[in-house]
Design a protein around this motif. Sequence first.
Motif, PDB file in Angstrom:
ATOM      1  N   ASP A  90       0.853  -1.187   0.000  1.00 23.44           N
ATOM      2  CA  ASP A  90       0.000   0.000   0.000  1.00 23.44           C
ATOM      3  C   ASP A  90       0.894   1.243   0.000  1.00 23.44           C
ATOM      4  O   ASP A  90       1.226   1.789   1.055  1.00 23.44           O
ATOM      5  N   PRO A  91       1.306   1.711  -1.188  1.00 21.21           N
ATOM      6  CA  PRO A  91       2.210   2.862  -1.256  1.00 21.21           C
ATOM      7  C   PRO A  91       1.673   4.111  -0.568  1.00 21.21           C
ATOM      8  O   PRO A  91       2.441   4.900  -0.009  1.00 21.21           O
ATOM      9  N   LYS A  92       0.352   4.308  -0.578  1.00 20.98           N
ATOM     10  CA  LYS A  92      -0.220   5.487   0.059  1.00 20.98           C
ATOM     11  C   LYS A  92       0.033   5.463   1.564  1.00 20.98           C
ATOM     12  O   LYS A  92       0.399   6.485   2.162  1.00 20.98           O
ATOM     13  N   THR A  93      -0.158   4.298   2.189  1.00 23.73           N
ATOM     14  CA  THR A  93       0.116   4.190   3.621  1.00 23.73           C
ATOM     15  C   THR A  93       1.601   4.354   3.895  1.00 23.73           C
ATOM     16  O   THR A  93       2.002   5.076   4.812  1.00 23.73           O
ATOM     17  N   LEU A  94       2.446   3.720   3.106  1.00 25.78           N
ATOM     18  CA  LEU A  94       3.894   3.858   3.288  1.00 25.78           C
ATOM     19  C   LEU A  94       4.319   5.323   3.210  1.00 25.78           C
ATOM     20  O   LEU A  94       5.161   5.781   3.991  1.00 25.78           O
ATOM     21  N   ALA A  95       3.732   6.063   2.278  1.00 28.22           N
ATOM     22  CA  ALA A  95       4.113   7.456   2.078  1.00 28.22           C
ATOM     23  C   ALA A  95       3.787   8.320   3.288  1.00 28.22           C
ATOM     24  O   ALA A  95       4.436   9.353   3.521  1.00 28.22           O
ATOM     25  N   GLY A  96       2.814   7.910   4.093  1.00 28.29           N
ATOM     26  CA  GLY A  96       2.424   8.682   5.268  1.00 28.29           C
ATOM     27  C   GLY A  96       3.130   8.277   6.545  1.00 28.29           C
ATOM     28  O   GLY A  96       2.893   8.882   7.591  1.00 28.29           O
ATOM     29  N   LEU A  97       3.982   7.252   6.467  1.00 29.79           N
ATOM     30  CA  LEU A  97       4.692   6.752   7.637  1.00 29.79           C
ATOM     31  C   LEU A  97       6.158   7.179   7.621  1.00 29.79           C
ATOM     32  O   LEU A  97       6.722   7.479   6.560  1.00 29.79           O
ATOM     33  N   SER A  98       6.803   7.165   8.779  1.00 32.55           N
ATOM     34  CA  SER A  98       8.232   7.466   8.870  1.00 32.55           C
ATOM     35  C   SER A  98       9.019   6.180   8.642  1.00 32.55           C
ATOM     36  O   SER A  98       9.368   5.468   9.587  1.00 32.55           O
ATOM     37  N   VAL A  99       9.265   5.875   7.379  1.00 34.29           N
ATOM     38  CA  VAL A  99       9.885   4.594   7.025  1.00 34.29           C
ATOM     39  C   VAL A  99      11.307   4.757   6.510  1.00 34.29           C
ATOM     40  O   VAL A  99      11.914   3.784   6.037  1.00 34.29           O
ATOM     41  N   GLY A 100      11.873   5.944   6.635  1.00 35.56           N
ATOM     42  CA  GLY A 100      13.171   6.220   6.024  1.00 35.56           C
ATOM     43  C   GLY A 100      14.308   5.358   6.525  1.00 35.56           C
ATOM     44  O   GLY A 100      15.283   5.130   5.793  1.00 35.56           O
ATOM     45  N   LYS A 101      14.229   4.868   7.758  1.00 35.55           N
ATOM     46  CA  LYS A 101      15.306   4.045   8.321  1.00 35.55           C
ATOM     47  C   LYS A 101      14.952   2.561   8.362  1.00 35.55           C
ATOM     48  O   LYS A 101      15.708   1.757   8.914  1.00 35.55           O
ATOM     49  N   ALA A 102      13.836   2.197   7.771  1.00 36.98           N
ATOM     50  CA  ALA A 102      13.368   0.807   7.865  1.00 36.98           C
ATOM     51  C   ALA A 102      13.975  -0.068   6.773  1.00 36.98           C
ATOM     52  O   ALA A 102      14.065   0.337   5.609  1.00 36.98           O
TER      53      ALA A 102
END
Length: 259
Positions: A90-102
């Motif tokens: 779900d790219p839309k959900t990913l885009a709203g999360l702080s996932v930069g270090k995951a």
Amino acid sequence: MKSTFLLTAALAVFAVQAQAQTAAAPLAAPDQIATKKGPLTVQPITHGSVVFTWNGKTIYVDPYGGAEAYAGLAAPDVILITDIHGDHLDPKTLAGLSVGKALMVVPKAVAEKLPAEYQAQVRILNNGQRLDTLGMSVSAVAMYNLPEAADAMHTKGRGNGYVLNLGGKNVYLSGDTEDVAEMRALKNIDVAFVCMNLPYTMDADQAAQGVLAFKPGIVYPYHYRGQNGLSDVDGFKKTVTTANKKIDVRLRNWYPAAK
């Protein structure tokens, strides 16, 4: 068998509807499970998504349902994605999360569809492969529809179920699967998350028979909303516990906005 086009269209509609209904709903209360390295916190989110917190690390499984569904939770250290469909990737959900270090652990088919900005974070696992990282292990397990067919909704080898080892506890995430041999052959599973939603995966009775074959210590029905509403998780629990009282079937509300 329904055509791939019809099934894909139905799944797309289902995913949009489910996301709209669960986006702002309150989360179910988390559980804690003891491990050799402290408690494993299990936070149901919605549908096939769950968040684990363990040993100072946070693991998101199939982030879906809108970023607001994850409000108040720590940013992920690891993200596991099982398949290409919109209720898992779900790219839309990913885009709203702080996932930069995951670190994103995904099958090849998912890696090919992830937005370009995430590619440096991706580690591809194929069925049967294992990754050791951050004090845990992640093993990819086959997930697919039966009978096997080229036009099945979930073909063998495309998506991953996962087995995590967290502080000596083996945690199985079925992804979108039916009662396949690879699931039945699992050994020493302490905690299992097993899907059951027609026509995409299997019904509650099939799921129960699979669980009775591999005998996890604890099992959570998840991913149990299909075309005709919620699956019979109470019936699933009755079938499992009648046959094997040692299996702890834990029913949690993965669809708090459902009426």
